[in-house]
Design an enzyme around this catalytic site. Sequence first.
Site, PDB file in Angstrom:
ATOM      1  N   SER A  61      30.175  82.492  70.487  1.00 44.64           N
ATOM      2  CA  SER A  61      30.236  82.195  69.052  1.00 44.64           C
ATOM      3  C   SER A  61      31.446  82.830  68.383  1.00 44.64           C
ATOM      4  O   SER A  61      32.011  83.818  68.861  1.00 44.64           O
ATOM      5  CB  SER A  61      28.966  82.678  68.362  1.00 44.64           C
ATOM      6  OG  SER A  61      27.828  82.216  69.043  1.00 44.64           O
TER       7      SER A  61
HETATM    8  N1  SAH Z   1      25.189  84.847  72.258  1.00 44.45           N
HETATM    9  C1  SAH Z   1      26.165  84.203  73.116  1.00 44.45           C
HETATM   10  C2  SAH Z   1      26.497  82.792  72.704  1.00 44.45           C
HETATM   11  C3  SAH Z   1      25.424  81.915  73.072  1.00 44.45           C
HETATM   12  S1  SAH Z   1      25.683  80.173  73.136  1.00 44.45           S
HETATM   13  C4  SAH Z   1      27.429  85.016  73.256  1.00 44.45           C
HETATM   14  O1  SAH Z   1      27.539  86.090  72.652  1.00 44.45           O
HETATM   15  O2  SAH Z   1      28.285  84.606  74.034  1.00 44.45           O
HETATM   16  C5  SAH Z   1      23.984  79.744  73.370  1.00 44.45           C
HETATM   17  C6  SAH Z   1      23.407  80.133  74.688  1.00 44.45           C
HETATM   18  O3  SAH Z   1      22.033  79.839  74.662  1.00 44.45           O
HETATM   19  C7  SAH Z   1      23.980  79.377  75.886  1.00 44.45           C
HETATM   20  O4  SAH Z   1      24.437  80.285  76.832  1.00 44.45           O
HETATM   21  C8  SAH Z   1      22.786  78.588  76.403  1.00 44.45           C
HETATM   22  O5  SAH Z   1      22.793  78.398  77.800  1.00 44.45           O
HETATM   23  C9  SAH Z   1      21.628  79.460  75.959  1.00 44.45           C
HETATM   24  N2  SAH Z   1      20.332  78.808  75.863  1.00 44.45           N
HETATM   25  C10 SAH Z   1      20.038  77.555  75.452  1.00 44.45           C
HETATM   26  N3  SAH Z   1      18.715  77.341  75.486  1.00 44.45           N
HETATM   27  C11 SAH Z   1      18.140  78.487  75.925  1.00 44.45           C
HETATM   28  C12 SAH Z   1      16.786  78.886  76.172  1.00 44.45           C
HETATM   29  N4  SAH Z   1      15.755  78.079  75.957  1.00 44.45           N
HETATM   30  N5  SAH Z   1      16.576  80.146  76.629  1.00 44.45           N
HETATM   31  C13 SAH Z   1      17.610  80.996  76.850  1.00 44.45           C
HETATM   32  N6  SAH Z   1      18.901  80.667  76.627  1.00 44.45           N
HETATM   33  C14 SAH Z   1      19.167  79.433  76.167  1.00 44.45           C
END
Ligand code: SAH
Length: 215
Positions: A61
Amino acid sequence: MAEFEQKRKAMVKLVREYGVPDKSVLDAMLAIPRHLFVPAQFLSEAYANYPLPLPDQQTISQPYTVAIMLQALELKKGDKVLEVGTGSGWCAALIAHITGPKGMIYTTEIVPELITFAQQNIKKLKIKNLKIIKTDGSKGYKPAAPYDAIIVTAACPQIPKPLIHQLKENGIIVAPIGPWFGQKMIKAKKVKGKLIKENLGYFMFVPLKGKYGYE
Ligand code: SAH
């Protein structure tokens, strides 16, 4: 490296000027090197104020967005926090820094490739109060519940019910709610078992997968 340090300071200055005064958040952003969390081909853009691609079409993000969310969580030293969506591990590392050695962050990720990526990134910093859990985080993570704060870093149709149950009384949850083309950032405080909600503005996240997500 001095070049990265200079860029990191500039990023933090910009985040502050954009309207995030919270010192604990800004200090964490200064302390945690974001360039250790971006794929090698984007190294030169590691401190730019925009999201960057991760494996599996996910994104790390935008710094300003993360700052808004972390400030909204009102974290204190010693807090136990749940993150849904580890991605690169950067946001989890910031939370680990803010909550300090007595705090704990459980971060959940559903994509195996990203678990490996985040584990490698976190290892470089020797952070002890952080656990990456391979699970569908839309269902939360019951073994360590209840949490002082919960952050969801993917767009959800609504706040997943299990997360509300796993939040402590007076705890805060922050999550982007809405479809892929734009979400409302909701900050909600659990008071007498019910969520009191506030809209922090509009943002764009990748969709949440899993039982309470979109896919
Ligand atoms: N917080 C992260 C950015 C996350 S992007 C950072 O600092 O880099 C969103 C993330 O959520 C992705 O990696 C995606 O694979 C994950 N995601 C999506 N659905 C999910 C779920 N049900 N449980 C866990 N992770 C999930």
